[in-house]
Design an enzyme around this catalytic site. Structure first.
Site, PDB file in Angstrom:
ATOM      1  N   ASP A 535      49.243  70.561  41.588  1.00  0.00           N
ATOM      2  CA  ASP A 535      49.584  69.389  42.398  1.00  0.00           C
ATOM      3  C   ASP A 535      50.646  69.539  43.484  1.00  0.00           C
ATOM      4  O   ASP A 535      50.350  69.512  44.661  1.00  0.00           O
ATOM      5  CB  ASP A 535      49.987  68.236  41.468  1.00  0.00           C
ATOM      6  CG  ASP A 535      48.914  67.936  40.429  1.00  0.00           C
ATOM      7  OD1 ASP A 535      48.028  68.784  40.231  1.00  0.00           O
ATOM      8  OD2 ASP A 535      48.957  66.854  39.822  1.00  0.00           O
ATOM      9  N   GLU A 733      53.390  69.111  27.602  1.00  0.00           N
ATOM     10  CA  GLU A 733      52.653  69.487  28.807  1.00  0.00           C
ATOM     11  C   GLU A 733      53.288  70.708  29.492  1.00  0.00           C
ATOM     12  O   GLU A 733      52.610  71.565  30.027  1.00  0.00           O
ATOM     13  CB  GLU A 733      52.625  68.290  29.775  1.00  0.00           C
ATOM     14  CG  GLU A 733      51.749  68.494  30.993  1.00  0.00           C
ATOM     15  CD  GLU A 733      51.730  67.261  31.898  1.00  0.00           C
ATOM     16  OE1 GLU A 733      52.599  66.381  31.719  1.00  0.00           O
ATOM     17  OE2 GLU A 733      50.848  67.183  32.779  1.00  0.00           O
TER      18      GLU A 733
HETATM   19  C1  6A9 Z   1      47.689  60.098  36.072  1.00  0.00           C
HETATM   20  C2  6A9 Z   1      48.391  58.644  34.238  1.00  0.00           C
HETATM   21  C3  6A9 Z   1      48.609  56.171  31.617  1.00  0.00           C
HETATM   22  C4  6A9 Z   1      47.986  67.341  36.049  1.00  0.00           C
HETATM   23  O1  6A9 Z   1      45.949  68.009  32.490  1.00  0.00           O
HETATM   24  C5  6A9 Z   1      45.282  67.277  33.439  1.00  0.00           C
HETATM   25  C6  6A9 Z   1      45.889  67.482  34.810  1.00  0.00           C
HETATM   26  C7  6A9 Z   1      45.765  68.940  35.229  1.00  0.00           C
HETATM   27  O2  6A9 Z   1      44.428  69.261  35.457  1.00  0.00           O
HETATM   28  C8  6A9 Z   1      46.529  69.256  36.485  1.00  0.00           C
HETATM   29  O3  6A9 Z   1      46.498  70.634  36.728  1.00  0.00           O
HETATM   30  N1  6A9 Z   1      47.302  67.066  34.811  1.00  0.00           N
HETATM   31  C9  6A9 Z   1      47.969  68.802  36.373  1.00  0.00           C
HETATM   32  O4  6A9 Z   1      48.656  69.080  37.543  1.00  0.00           O
HETATM   33  C10 6A9 Z   1      47.494  65.660  34.380  1.00  0.00           C
HETATM   34  C11 6A9 Z   1      46.915  64.673  35.347  1.00  0.00           C
HETATM   35  C12 6A9 Z   1      47.090  63.291  34.900  1.00  0.00           C
HETATM   36  C13 6A9 Z   1      46.764  62.338  36.018  1.00  0.00           C
HETATM   37  C14 6A9 Z   1      46.648  60.952  35.518  1.00  0.00           C
HETATM   38  C15 6A9 Z   1      47.594  58.746  35.495  1.00  0.00           C
HETATM   39  C16 6A9 Z   1      48.110  57.368  33.570  1.00  0.00           C
HETATM   40  O5  6A9 Z   1      48.833  57.323  32.367  1.00  0.00           O
END
Ligand code: 6A9
Length: 779
Positions: A535, A733
């Site tokens: 991100d 995470e």
């Molecule tokens: C936002 C939250 C109630 C971000 O693990 C999933 C992803 C990865 O693929 C990515 O590489 N995560 C990483 O940079 C998490 C993304 C979560 C976004 C959702 C909304 C709502 O909470």
């Protein structure tokens, strides 16, 4: 006559594979995956892997508490000190424990299913509650609901409650819910009267409330539907069973309790029983332990019971995150604005168009996938899933391949796969509006290609495969069928990637460069590049059309290498030649476009507006490691040592807790959201360790160095995840590079679970007296 086990085994392995399999047709094999806790957004939510069908969940709370506090969906605000599967296998079931601090209750849910023999098609759930010292005498409300999804037209669902006793002593003896569904057949869900666990003569008080809810009151809003019904009945739910598409079974207990929910399919010749549940649970525990011991037993220096227990819990929670989702998706198919890159600040146009985007509703999608986090993001993410499946592929190869098939079934006619699947209103209800819509020009790292590539190695005996009987990997015919099914879809995705993420290589006017191989992630805005998965990792600013991203080119390399391997298996001569040529050009362009001799690193590049020349953008961090992470740097590669320097330098990426995402030297370090700007991520650390292990086992000038870093890094990251787990009872995470503490999402049982594989990797510490690896032992 008693045959020695080894002899039996020898006989069995000589039999043709089809004879050792109960039935190798798709349907029968998948029977063991039909039911599961496939609603991972709930503490306990059961459904089959069938669209428009049965839909169940569990809710509970202190009777005296505010009803709004009823537990249902996984919420960090619930202050459940610990929840998760202590033992769980996706084909058989397992045990989950939840320490609910606010309700002063320890709740345990045990789930088993049967897919073979007389009981095939049955499953059972046992719910047990234990009071803490503080909560003696407390009354608890437990609600189990069974609903039928709206899409099923010819389904039947009807509850009955047989009563015993008279007058004031009238009580419900057994609850029975009868269901009929075109795909699931006829079944009975039976809840016998809970027996008296405490011996205080209070076996629990049961009522059933049957409702027919309308479209605008969807059954996934189970909690509010229940609260409404409760309010209507003056806070004392009346027993009112009958037909309906939603049935609440409420049980009220004083002190500790235990009750069973028994699902018997008419196709099974015996009904599910509490005795069978207990027996299956014991068998499952035994199977799980011995399978874990043969597959993932932690190697030194982690060879103690404590690490094994940790590993079992983590592996169970990865599997407990397996979900089945179906429903519509919001996709913006109006290509114009998204692809409109004609203005200098092209991203502004795309961003404003995004605000008033009129997405189309695409339906229906189905997805069978693990989720990164049951609390935070209980849905499928494309590149996360490849990391999840690295572990699952070893535990249960066919399950991993089934999930791969599911993801590739969502590839569209152009070759696009959504980066994130947010299917149906229930999942959408927890996602902020701006993240909901998916765009068909946005890519994500193609990690699923690894899984297919590794499966092909297993299939052809080029990689160890110790799994249980496998439909795909023990039968060359089935294996070939699977590859033939996936091949055209993977090829389409690969070709879509090459077209949609193409970079403008020509404007860079570099010597010895192949003009076809240079890529740029689409959809980026200042300071963000969601498509890459990293991100907020620093990229050239402001975004420019001349950018070339080194991680993007590296990922195209992963696809080209996999496609070359598959095309050999398919005997497709023309494709073999094409993919091999593309791979060669990708590898040489990694050097020609992205290697900065001045910085001794691989870097993103852009054309500087001031002098119109190819310019590197080189913050020291994860992006520069991608040629190494994706296997482009063999033992003799001239830039391997510089890459190891970057990894091992404590001034830059090395910490006592793992390799961090960015060097403190970078001005972006720790700034803004500080997401991928310093913290330690386990998916990337896993890849570093896997590469180092490979290089430590191959001849080369840096073999010893790779082994040394491997030993140190493996020890560091296991300690980080394990210590944090001891302190917080969960895995996270990401981890703080200064303290090693887990941070951001707790219960991140997605790729952080790779710690299980890392523990099970060999200990290459020759000093500790373990021989067999390394140059020193060669002669
Ligand atoms: C936002 C939250 C109630 C971000 O693990 C999933 C992803 C990865 O693929 C990515 O590489 N995560 C990483 O940079 C998490 C993304 C979560 C976004 C959702 C909304 C709502 O909470």
């Amino acid at each position: 006559m008693q045959l020695p086990t080894s002899l039996l085994y020898a006989i069995l392995t000589l039999l043709p594979p089809s004879l050792t399999l109960a039935d190798d047709s798709n349907g029968a094999h998948n029977a063991s995956l039909l039911w599961g806790p496939y609603r991972p957004n709930l503490y306990l939510g059961i459904r089959p892997r069938v669209p428009d069908s049965l839909f169940m969940g569990l809710m509970w709370g202190k009777l005296t508490a505010n009803e709004q506090d009823l537990r249902h969906t996984c919420e960090t605000s619930d202050e459940i000190a610990h929840y998760g599967w202590d033992m769980y296998d996706s084909r058989r079931g397992g045990i989950q424990t939840m320490h609910d601090k606010k309700s002063d209750l320890i709740l345990r849910t045990s789930f088993v299913k049967e897919s073979e023999g007389q009981g095939a098609g049955n499953w059972a759930l046992r719910v047990a509650g234990n009071m803490t010292a503080k909560s003696k005498g407390q009354k608890t409300r437990v609600v189990f609901y069974v609903g039928m999804e709206e899409g099923c037209k010819d389904c039947v669902l009807e509850a009955a409650a047989s009563q015993q006793g008279q007058g004031d002593d009238l009580y419900v003896e057994t609850v029975n819910i009868h269901s009929q569904h075109p795909k699931l057949g006829t079944a009975e869900i039976r809840i016998p009267r809970p027996f008296d666990v405490d011996g205080n003569g209070k076996p629990g008080y049961t009522v059933v409330k049957s409702l027919q809810v309308s479209k605008d009151r969807p059954i996934w809003k189970a909690k509010s539907l229940f609260l409404e019904a409760l309010l209507k009945d003056g806070n004392n739910l009346a027993n009112d069973p009958g037909p309906g598409n939603m049935h609440f079974v409420q049980l009220i207990f004083q002190d500790s309790f235990e009750f069973d929910i028994l699902y018997s399919s008419q196709s099974a010749t015996v009904a599910m029983s509490s005795t069978e549940l207990t027996r299956e649970l014991n068998k499952t525990t035994e199977m799980f332990d011995s399978r874990f011991a043969s597959m993932f037993i932690p190697k030194p220096p982690f060879g103690t019971e404590a690490y094994a227990g940790f590993g079992k819990s983590v592996l169970s929670n990865l599997q407990g995150g397996l979900g089945y989702f179906h429903g519509d998706a919001k996709v913006d198919l109006s290509k114009n604005h998204a692809f409109d890159e004609t203005t200098p600040k092209f991203w502004e146009k795309a961003a404003s168009a995004r605000k008033d985007s009129k997405p189309e509703t695409k339906k229906p999608y189905e997805l069978f996938s693990h989720v990164p986090s049951r609390y935070g993001f209980p849905r499928g993410f494309l590149w996360d899933e490849g990391f999840h499946l690295l572990t699952i592929l070893e535990w249960d190869a066919d399950l991993a391949l089934e999930v791969v098939r599911s993801w590739f079934s969502s590839v569209d006619e152009n070759g696009w796969i959504p980066r994130e699947h947010i299917l149906g209103d229930e999942l959408r209800s927890v996602v902020p509006e701006k993240f909901v819509v998916q765009y068909p020009h946005i890519a994500n790292p193609p990690t699923l290609f690894w899984i297919v590539s590794k499966a092909v190695d297993m299939l052809h005996g080029n990689a160890e495969y110790t799994g249980r009987e496998s439909k795909f990997l023990s039968s060359p015919k089935k294996g070939k069928e699977l590859i033939s099914e996936l091949y055209p879809k993977m090829k389409r995705h690969y070709e879509w990637w090459r077209k949609s993420q193409v970079g403008d290589v020509e404007v860079h006017s570099r010597p010895r460069v192949n003009l076809d191989e240079g890529y740029r992630w689409r959809g980026r805005t200042p300071e963000t590049n969601l498509a890459s998965g990293l991100d907020d990792y620093p990229r050239p600013e402001p975004p420019s059309l001349t950018e070339l991203h080194v991680d993007a080119l590296s990922w195209v390399g992963v696809m080209a290498e996999t496609m070359a391997k598959l095309s050999r298996r398919m005997d497709n001569e023309a494709d073999i030649i094409t993919f091999q040529a593309q791979l060669r050009n990708i590898r040489s362009n990694l050097e020609a476009l992205h290697w900065s001799e001045a910085d001794k690193m691989y870097c993103d590049a852009f054309v500087s507006p001031s002098d119109n020349r190819h310019t590197f953008f080189c913050p020291k961090g994860y992006v520069s490691l991608f040629p190494f992470l994706t296997g482009a740097l063999g033992p003799e590669h001239p830039h391997l040592n510089a890459t190891l320097d970057l990894i091992r330098d404590p001034k830059h990426l090395w910490t006592d807790y793992g390799v961090r995402s960015l060097s403190p030297e970078s001005p972006a370090y720790g700034t803004l959201e500080n997401y991928w700007r310093g913290p330690i991520w386990m998916n990337i650390n896993y890849l570093i360790i896997e590469r180092l292990l490979d290089l430590a086992q191959r001849e080369g000038p840096l073999q010893d160095r790779c082994r040394e870093i491997y030993i140190e890094l493996r020890a560091n990251v296991v300690a980080t995840v394990y210590n944090s787990w001891l302190a917080t009872a969960t895995i996270w995470e990401q981890y703080d590079p200064a303290t090693g503490k887990g941070q951001r999402s707790p219960g991140f049982t997605g790729w952080t679970s790779l710690v299980v594989k890392i523990m099970a990797f060999p200990d290459l510490d020759t000093k500790a007296g373990l021989s067999g690896f390394g140059k020193g032992f060669a002669g």
